[in-house]
Design an enzyme around this catalytic site. Structure first.
Site, mmCIF file in Angstrom:
data_model
loop_
_atom_site.group_PDB
_atom_site.id
_atom_site.type_symbol
_atom_site.label_atom_id
_atom_site.label_comp_id
_atom_site.label_asym_id
_atom_site.label_seq_id
_atom_site.Cartn_x
_atom_site.Cartn_y
_atom_site.Cartn_z
ATOM 1 N N ASP A 84 143.932 200.620 53.084
ATOM 2 C CA ASP A 84 145.403 200.174 53.484
ATOM 3 C C ASP A 84 146.261 200.716 52.175
ATOM 4 O OD1 ASP A 84 144.428 198.266 51.674
ATOM 5 O OD2 ASP A 84 145.242 196.429 52.743
ATOM 6 N N SER B 268 140.863 197.517 55.050
ATOM 7 C CA SER B 268 141.361 196.882 53.612
ATOM 8 C C SER B 268 140.237 196.592 52.795
ATOM 9 C CB SER B 268 142.480 196.372 53.780
ATOM 10 O OG SER B 268 143.346 196.406 54.742
ATOM 11 N N ARG C 245 146.120 194.701 63.117
ATOM 12 C CA ARG C 245 147.492 195.226 63.958
ATOM 13 C C ARG C 245 146.860 196.584 64.685
ATOM 14 N NH1 ARG C 245 149.458 194.458 59.214
ATOM 15 N NH2 ARG C 245 150.805 192.774 58.751
HETATM 16 P P1 ADP Z 1 146.680 191.194 55.185
HETATM 17 O O1 ADP Z 1 146.764 190.976 53.893
HETATM 18 O O2 ADP Z 1 145.781 190.408 55.871
HETATM 19 O O3 ADP Z 1 146.797 192.794 55.600
HETATM 20 P P2 ADP Z 1 149.725 190.572 55.221
HETATM 21 O O4 ADP Z 1 149.692 191.695 54.342
HETATM 22 O O5 ADP Z 1 150.411 190.343 56.502
HETATM 23 O O6 ADP Z 1 148.051 190.662 55.898
HETATM 24 O O7 ADP Z 1 149.351 189.361 54.504
HETATM 25 C C1 ADP Z 1 149.251 188.270 54.757
HETATM 26 C C2 ADP Z 1 149.332 187.135 53.729
HETATM 27 O O8 ADP Z 1 150.344 187.172 52.998
HETATM 28 C C3 ADP Z 1 148.795 185.793 54.142
HETATM 29 O O9 ADP Z 1 147.398 185.655 53.922
HETATM 30 C C4 ADP Z 1 149.510 184.949 52.925
HETATM 31 O O10 ADP Z 1 148.914 184.583 52.026
HETATM 32 C C5 ADP Z 1 150.476 185.849 52.482
HETATM 33 N N1 ADP Z 1 151.901 185.370 53.101
HETATM 34 C C6 ADP Z 1 152.466 185.465 54.569
HETATM 35 N N2 ADP Z 1 153.586 184.965 54.687
HETATM 36 C C7 ADP Z 1 154.174 184.597 53.444
HETATM 37 C C8 ADP Z 1 155.169 183.713 52.978
HETATM 38 N N3 ADP Z 1 156.179 183.530 53.986
HETATM 39 N N4 ADP Z 1 155.218 183.640 51.753
HETATM 40 C C9 ADP Z 1 154.177 183.859 50.820
HETATM 41 N N5 ADP Z 1 153.059 184.567 51.332
HETATM 42 C C10 ADP Z 1 153.023 184.905 52.663
HETATM 43 MG MG MG Z 2 147.383 194.387 55.396
#
Ligand code: ADP
Ligand code: MG
Length: 513
Positions: free
Chosen positions: A248, A195, A123
C-alpha cells in the site's frame, strides 16, 4: 509549499483548553464554579494532584525532544543500510525490493480495477485513466469491513471473501464498460494493494512473510499471495487478472507521482498499522543480484513498523499492548505510532490512573478495565475537543466507559493523556521520515538559500483524520530539517492512495500494452 501550509493545521497550536500544568488555577476555577462541600473539593484536589503527578511522570517518560528524534532517525538509517545489505533484511527492517522500477508517468490509459487489503477496511476500486491528459477520469469504490473471524481463519476463506467482493463489484459495471471488454477481447485487470510483509518475486507475485495488524492467516504464509487470490477469483467464475502486487505504501507513492508536480520520493501510511517505502538508487541495494533496472532506481518497501531502538520512549502501556498482541516482541514502532494501538495505550494509562490515583473516584469504572474499549477515533475526538468545558471528552467518557459524570479536572487529565500520546506518535513518525530523507541525501543545509522540493505522499486513517497528530508530525519534521534546510519537504495526503496507486501500477504493468 511549506508543510504547515499544505495541511493547514496552524489553528490547533493554541488550544483554548487550559493545560494541567496550572494546578493553582484549576483549584481557583473549582471555587469559582461554586463547589459547596469543602470535603469533596479537597478530595478531588488531592486525587487530581496525584493524577497530575502521574501525568507529569508519564509525559516525561514519553517525551520526544529533538536530540532524541535525531537519535531515532540515525538508528533507523543504520538499520536501513543493514536491511539493504542482507537477503531477507536486517532483524528489524526487511527493506524489500518491490520490482517497481518505474513509477507512473501520467500517460496510463484505460479502465482498471484495484483491490486494497489494508487492515480494518477492504476496498475495491474501478478507475478510468485518461492517458496523456494525466488525469483520473472517473473512480468508484466500495468499502467493506473484513469480518473478524476471517482475519484469523484460513487463506481460502479470506480470499474467497475478497474475490467475491471484487466479483460483485465488477458486476455493477455500466453496460458500456461491459461492451468495451467484450469488443476488445481484453481481460479485466486489477492491481492488488496488500499491506502486509511480502517478499516479491516479480511485480505480480510474492510470498507472504508474516501477518501484522491483528491478521493471522497461518496457512497463507510462505505461499504466493497472488496465486491464492487468482485461484479464488477463478472459483468466483470471473476473469480478472492481477497485474501488479503492490504494497500500500508503494501504491501511495505511485499515486503521489501521478498527482503531484514536485518530486515524490516517499510513500508512507499511518492507518491501522504503519509502513513506508521510498525511491532508492538501485546500486545501493546491495542484496539485489538481478540485472540493475534501466531507470537506475528501485522502490524499497521498508516494513518500518518493525523498527525498534532503545531510543524509542516506551512506557508500561507499550509493554502491555505488546504483550497482549498477537505478535509480541514484533512491530514496536508500529505499536507506538499507529491507529490499531493508540486507543488501547490511552486506555491503559487512564486505567492505571483510575486505580492508583482514584481518577474518576473511588471505584474504577468497569469498562475502563476492558481491553480495546477505546478506539483511536475516540482519542482523536478527545484530542480535538477545544471547548472550554471539554464537552466532547465528557461524552466519550460516558459513551465508552459509562462514566456518567466527570469533573473538568478529570476531563483535562484525559485530554492531556491523549495529547501526550498523539504528540509522541506524530513526532516519532516524523523522525522515521527524516531518517529516510537522510538516507537519500535530502537533508542538510542550503548553500545559497535556494531550496529543492521533496514530497512525501501520505495516506492512512490516522494521518488523515487525527489533525493534531498530523500537526505534531509536520512540526517535528520541520524542526528536524532546520530552518536553513536544502530541501523543502511537504507531507501531502494522497487520499485512497494505495488503491488508486495499485490501479495505476496495474496500468503501467498491463498485459495489453
Ligand atoms: P487501513 O489501515 O486498515 O488500510 P485506514 O487507512 O482507513 O485503513 O485506517 C484506518 C485506521 O485509521 C483505523 O483503524 C483507526 O485506527 C484510524 N482512524 C480512523 N478514523 C480515525 C479518526 N477519526 N481519528 C483517528 N484515527 C482514525
Ligand atoms: Mg490502508
Amino acid at each position: 509549499m511549506a508543510i504547515g501550509k499544505v495541511l493547514g493545521c496552524a489553528g490547533f497550536q493554541h488550544s483554548a483548553v487550559p493545560t494541567l500544568r496550572e494546578p493553582v488555577r484549576l483549584r481557583a476555577q473549582c471555587r469559582r464554579r461554586g463547589k459547596t462541600v469543602s470535603m469533596s473539593v479537597q478530595k478531588t484536589s488531592k486525587t487530581v494532584q496525584q493524577a497530575e503527578k502521574m501525568l507529569q511522570e508519564f509525559r516525561q517518560s514519553s517525551s520526544t525532544p529533538l536530540p532524541l528524534l535525531h537519535q531515532v532517525a540515525d538508528a533507523l538509517v543504520q538499520e536501513m543500510y543493514a536491511g539493504l545489505a542482507s537477503e531477507g533484511g536486517s532483524d528489524q527492517l526487511k527493506m524489500l525490493p518491490t520490482y517497481v522500477e518505474n513509477l507512473p508517468s501520467g500517460s496510463e490509459k484505460g479502465l482498471f480495477y484495484a483491490v486494497d487489503l489494508g487492515g480494518t477496511n477492504f476496498r475495491v476500486l474501478r478507475v478510468e485513466l485518461g492517458g496523456k491528459t494525466g488525469q483520473i477520469l472517473s473512480q468508484e469504490f466500495k468499502e467493506v469491513v473484513i469480518p473478524p473471524e476471517l482475519m484469523v481463519g484460513t487463506g481460502k476463506d479470506l480470499f474467497d471473501f475478497i474475490a467475491g467482493t471484487l466479483a460483485s463489484f465488477v458486476d455493477t459495471e455500466d453496460e458500456s464498460i461491459k461492451a468495451h471488454f467484450v469488443q476488445s477481447g481484453k481481460t479485466r485487470e486489477s492491481g492488488f494493494a496488500f499491506s502486509f510483509p511480502v517478499r516479491q518475486t516479480s511485480v505480480k507475485s510474492g510470498i507472504v512473510i508474516h501477518w501484522t495488524k491483528g491478521f493471522k492467516v497461518d496457512d497463507a504464509v510462505g505461499k504466493d499471495i497472488v496465486k491464492q487470490f487468482q485461484d479464488a477469483i477463478s472459483r468466483s467464475n470471473h476473469q480478472i487478472m492481477i497485474s501488479a502486487l503492490v504494497n500500500d505504501t508503494v501504491g501511495t507513492l505511485a499515486g503521489g507521482r501521478f498527482n503531484f508536480d514536485e518530486e515524490t520520493m516517499i510513500g508512507c501510511i499511518i492507518g491501522t498499522g504503519t509502513n513506508a517505502c521510498y525511491v532508492e538508487r538501485a546500486d545501493a541495494v546491495h542484496k539485489w543480484d538481478e540485472p540493475l533496472p534501466k531507470s537506475g532506481e528501485m522502490v524499497i518497501n521498508m516494513e518500518w513498523g518493525n523498527f525498534r531502538s532503545p531510543y524509542l520512549p516506551r512506557t508500561f502501556a507499550d509493554e502491555t499492548v505488546d504483550k497482549d498482541s498477537v505478535n509480541p516482541g514484533d512491530q514496536w514502532f508500529e505499536k507506538m505510532i499507529s491507529g490499531m494501538y493508540l486507543g488501547e495505550i490511552v486506555r491503559l494509562v487512564l486505567a492505571r490512573m483510575a486505580k492508583e490515583a482514584e481518577l474518576f473516584g473511588g471505584n474504577v469504572p468497569v469498562k475502563l478495565l476492558e481491553r480495546l474499549t477505546l478506539g483511536t477515533p475516540h482519542v482523536s475526538k478527545i484530542h480535538l475537543d477545544n471547548s472550554p468545558d471539554l464537552d466532547v471528552v465528557a461524552k466519550v467518557l460516558k459513551d465508552v466507559f459509562e462514566i456518567e459524570t466527570t469533573t473538568l479536572e478529570e476531563r483535562k487529565i484525559v485530554h492531556e493523556v491523549c495529547d501526550i500520546m498523539g504528540e509522541r506518535g506524530g513526532r516519532l513518525a516524523a523522525a522515521g521520515l527524516y531518517g529516510i530523507l537522510k538516507k537519500i541525501g535530502r537533508t542538510g543545509k542550503s548553500r545559497n538559500g535556494s531550496k529543492k522540493k521533496t514530497v512525501i505522499a501520505m495516506d492512512g486513517g490516522l494521518f488523515e483524520h487525527h489533525v493534531r497528530y498530523r500537526s505534531y508530525m509536520e512540526e517535528a519534521l520541520q524542526e528536524l530539517m532546520g530552518s536553513d534546510a536544502a530541501y523543502e519537504v511537504a507531507l501531502r495526503l494522497q487520499n485512497d492512495g494505495s488503491g488508486i496507486g495499485a490501479a495505476l501500477l496495474a496500468a503501467s504493468h498491463s498485459h495489453f500494452k
